[in-house]
Scaffold this motif. Structure first.
Motif, mmCIF file in Angstrom:
data_model
loop_
_atom_site.group_PDB
_atom_site.id
_atom_site.type_symbol
_atom_site.label_atom_id
_atom_site.label_comp_id
_atom_site.label_asym_id
_atom_site.label_seq_id
_atom_site.Cartn_x
_atom_site.Cartn_y
_atom_site.Cartn_z
ATOM 1 N N SER A 33 0.819 -1.217 0.000
ATOM 2 C CA SER A 33 0.000 0.000 0.000
ATOM 3 C C SER A 33 0.856 1.272 0.000
ATOM 4 O O SER A 33 0.460 2.287 -0.575
ATOM 5 C CB SER A 33 -0.989 -0.008 1.171
ATOM 6 O OG SER A 33 -0.292 -0.302 2.349
ATOM 7 N N ALA A 89 -4.989 -6.539 -4.835
ATOM 8 C CA ALA A 89 -5.369 -7.938 -5.076
ATOM 9 C C ALA A 89 -4.904 -8.379 -6.459
ATOM 10 O O ALA A 89 -4.391 -9.485 -6.650
ATOM 11 C CB ALA A 89 -6.893 -8.092 -4.950
ATOM 12 N N ASP A 109 -10.658 3.758 -1.604
ATOM 13 C CA ASP A 109 -10.180 2.631 -0.794
ATOM 14 C C ASP A 109 -10.468 1.310 -1.490
ATOM 15 O O ASP A 109 -9.643 0.402 -1.497
ATOM 16 C CB ASP A 109 -10.854 2.642 0.591
ATOM 17 C CG ASP A 109 -10.315 3.799 1.430
ATOM 18 O OD1 ASP A 109 -9.302 4.395 0.991
ATOM 19 O OD2 ASP A 109 -10.892 4.100 2.484
ATOM 20 N N SER A 110 -11.662 1.207 -2.088
ATOM 21 C CA SER A 110 -12.002 -0.086 -2.709
ATOM 22 C C SER A 110 -11.163 -0.314 -3.966
ATOM 23 O O SER A 110 -10.749 -1.427 -4.249
ATOM 24 C CB SER A 110 -13.511 -0.167 -2.988
ATOM 25 O OG SER A 110 -13.796 0.367 -4.250
ATOM 26 N N GLU A 120 -8.125 0.778 -4.359
ATOM 27 C CA GLU A 120 -6.796 0.386 -3.841
ATOM 28 C C GLU A 120 -6.773 -1.101 -3.524
ATOM 29 O O GLU A 120 -5.826 -1.797 -3.865
ATOM 30 C CB GLU A 120 -6.459 1.192 -2.580
ATOM 31 C CG GLU A 120 -5.744 2.476 -2.878
ATOM 32 C CD GLU A 120 -5.203 3.158 -1.615
ATOM 33 O OE1 GLU A 120 -4.962 2.449 -0.617
ATOM 34 O OE2 GLU A 120 -5.046 4.387 -1.667
ATOM 35 N N ARG A 121 -7.824 -1.564 -2.864
ATOM 36 C CA ARG A 121 -7.884 -2.993 -2.513
ATOM 37 C C ARG A 121 -7.874 -3.851 -3.772
ATOM 38 O O ARG A 121 -7.177 -4.850 -3.852
ATOM 39 C CB ARG A 121 -9.149 -3.283 -1.677
ATOM 40 C CG ARG A 121 -8.991 -2.979 -0.185
ATOM 41 C CD ARG A 121 -10.123 -3.588 0.646
ATOM 42 N NE ARG A 121 -11.446 -3.094 0.260
ATOM 43 C CZ ARG A 121 -11.970 -1.931 0.711
ATOM 44 N NH1 ARG A 121 -11.281 -1.185 1.558
ATOM 45 N NH2 ARG A 121 -13.170 -1.558 0.327
ATOM 46 N N ASP A 122 -8.618 -3.399 -4.801
ATOM 47 C CA ASP A 122 -8.665 -4.151 -6.067
ATOM 48 C C ASP A 122 -7.283 -4.230 -6.706
ATOM 49 O O ASP A 122 -6.861 -5.281 -7.194
ATOM 50 C CB ASP A 122 -9.634 -3.486 -7.058
ATOM 51 C CG ASP A 122 -11.088 -3.683 -6.642
ATOM 52 O OD1 ASP A 122 -11.316 -4.492 -5.708
ATOM 53 O OD2 ASP A 122 -11.966 -3.022 -7.231
#
Lengths: 478, 97
Positions: B6, B30, B22-23, B25-27
């Motif tokens: 991150s 992953a 945020d979502s 970034e998570r994608d």
């Protein structure tokens, strides 16, 4: 107080002497109306593909060879990420992984003697455009004329330790690259630009101090001032803790005589260099390599020695001539035609330089035909054209392509051997100025010169001075 | 192993002048994790010992052009699609560095 050593490495950008841009066929000429030298490629339209200008590679190799570098026979272009509207593609096409030339060296001479400055690499790249900030509309205006104009960047190792060495190095670079016609290297027009990477460390230490990069110096004297200021600032920070030194890019303000922080220095990783998939590798085959090698000029230092040892010129004359390739070329052509070494050198150093100065041109801009100058020198040496008229012919040679003898004939500059005509003029002058005649006869030598001058003026300079003088004395004494 | 976390992702966003949610970034994280695993399996399956580094991905060389000026477009044509122009310039939001 501890003694400190300044450690300096330079990044010198040189604009290459090409007609067109590095990756498209737009004009690379300085100036022009805004956005007149642009096409979809250099203004970053999607889908446009770059095509490498062969002359850029020629000049990149030439610069490499002049600076004793190894030439990478397979050289590649890379993308350097760059978010600023003066490069509309949002990257600069440059060279990172396999630059055209590496591992060179340049010899400099200073008051401390001879030294070699190592060259890390020379890479080819595109220039950025120009941004104008408009206060009225509070917007930024973009001109892409300079975008993609070809540059080389010459990166030195941190081998320089004083402003004096930096100046000697820059002057040596300029002389070598001008000689090889790589660039005009004119700092005032931005065709030679220099970034100074500087750090300071206690003398004897082998650990480098915090390094700052300075930009925006547009003359050699400004670079000297900037180095002096920045060295003092670093020492002050180390000794007195006046500020914390950080690795950053600074802008030199020559009017204030100070440097100002611009931004934290990016590291190479921040630029995220990667091979440009749109430009395939350039392979320099043996034929190409040899062609460039053969085209290299004799080095100025070698030329100077030859002028002194073989042609018998004074060191002073040889020094002036070898400051510019244009002067050397003109001198060598004039000498080849006239066979007169000293006269050829004198005509260039005094008469041609006078005309250049009057026209506010630099020595590099001498563009008269050396062979024609040789002919003119012969006309004077043979007594066919007087000195004053020869200078008029030279003046005309700066403006147009002329044959000196034909021009002298057309304008009545050929010395007359018609003694009848000369005698006629002398008699008229003598008759009109009995006072000077009487003065001369009374022993005033100056009076003869006055009469001589009047005769020469009447004859428009077209008379052998010796013949005129003898006839004048003869007629006065009749 | 491909290196992504991150912190690096935030640094890249800054350099690229992007702002991910945020979502997103998570994608992205992953996605990289999955890619890393696949690349890792490739590098363990292929022996690259003593293989020289490639200069370029394409096995072809570039063509070069002669240094000749050609003008194919007028300024008006090039600026026809520009949102804003002024006195022959492209006009962009004010930049302060």
């Amino acid at each position: 107080m501890a003694k400190y050593e300044t450690v300096i490495g330079l990044e010198v950008h040189i604009e290459l002497a090409t007609n067109s841009k590095i990756f498209c066929s737009c004009s690379a000429k300085f100036g022009g109306e805004q956005n007149d030298h642009v096409c979809p490629a250099c203004c970053g339209m999607p889908g446009m593909l770059p095509v490498v200008n062969k002359r850029v590679v020629d000049l990149g190799m030439t610069a490499g060879m002049m600076l004793n570098c190894d030439i990478n026979r397979v050289t590649t272009f890379d993308k350097k990420s760059y978010y600023y509207p003066d490069l509309p593609a949002a990257y600069q096409t440059t060279q990172w992984f396999a630059p055209v030339a590496v591992n060179g060296k340049v010899r400099i001479e200073t008051s401390k003697g001879e030294k070699f400055i190592r060259i890390k690499q020379i890479h080819m790249e595109e220039d950025a455009g120009k941004l104008v900030h408009d206060d009225w509309t509070d917007t930024t205006l973009v001109d892409f004329n300079r975008t993609s104009v070809p540059l080389i960047e010459i990166v030195s190792q941190p081998d320089l330790n004083s402003a004096e060495e930096v100046v000697a190095y820059l002057e040596q670079l300029r002389s070598l690259l001008r000689f090889a016609k790589v660039s005009e290297c004119r700092m005032e027009q931005g065709s030679m630009r220099c970034d100074v990477n500087l750090s300071v460390r206690p003398e004897g230490s082998d650990k480098l101090g915090v390094r700052t990069e300075m930009k925006n110096m547009n003359s050699i004297s400004a670079i000297e001032r900037a180095i002096a200021y920045e060295t003092a600032r670093h020492i002050d920070a180390i000794e007195n803790g006046t500020e914390e030194l950080v690795q950053e890019t600074r802008r030199w303000d020559d009017i204030k005589g100070m440097s100002f922080a611009m931004r934290n220095k990016e590291t190479a990783g921040d630029y995220r260099y990667f091979p440009d998939p749109n430009v395939m590798p350039v392979c320099i085959d043996d034929e190409w390599f040899e062609r460039i090698k053969k085209s290299l000029p004799e080095l100025p230092s070698v030329k100077k020695d030859r002028y002194i040892d073989e042609l018998g010129l004074s060191e002073y004359d040889a020094d002036i001539l070898t400051q510019s390739r244009a002067l050397c070329d003109c001198f060598e052509e004039a000498y080849a035609v006239s066979g007169l070494v000293k006269e050829s050198a004198n005509w260039i150093i005094s008469n041609c330089m006078n005309v250049l100065n009057r026209k506010q041109l630099t020595a590099d801009m001498l563009n008269i035909d050396g062979k024609a100058l040789g002919k003119l020198i012969l006309l004077v040496a043979d007594g066919k054209v007087g000195h004053a008229n020869a200078k008029k012919i030279l003046e005309a040679m700066f403006d147009e392509d002329i044959d000196p003898e034909a021009y002298a004939n057309e304008n009545g500059y050929i010395v007359s051997n018609d003694t009848g005509k000369i005698e006629g003029v002398i008699r008229a002058v003598v008759a009109a100025d009995p006072k000077s005649v009487a003065d001369y006869k009374g022993g005033k030598e100056k009076a003869l010169m006055a009469l001589f001058g009047k005769c020469m003026k009447e004859l428009k300079g077209n008379c052998d001075p010796q013949v005129l003088r003898e006839l004048l004395i003869k007629i006065i004494n009749e | 192993m491909l290196y992504m976390n991150s912190d690096i992702l935030r640094r890249l966003q800054k350099l690229n002048q992007l702002k991910l949610t945020d979502s997103e970034e998570r994608d992205v994280l992953a996605f990289f994790e999955k890619q890393s695993a696949e690349l890792e399996s490739l590098s363990s399956a292929i022996d690259t010992e003593n293989v020289e580094r490639m200069v370029h991905v394409m096995p072809i060389l570039t063509v070069v052009r002669e240094d000749v000026v050609v003008k194919n477009f007028t300024r008006e044509e090039l600026q026809a699609g520009a949102p804003e122009t002024m006195d022959g310039y492209w006009q962009v939001p004010r930049l302060v560095e």
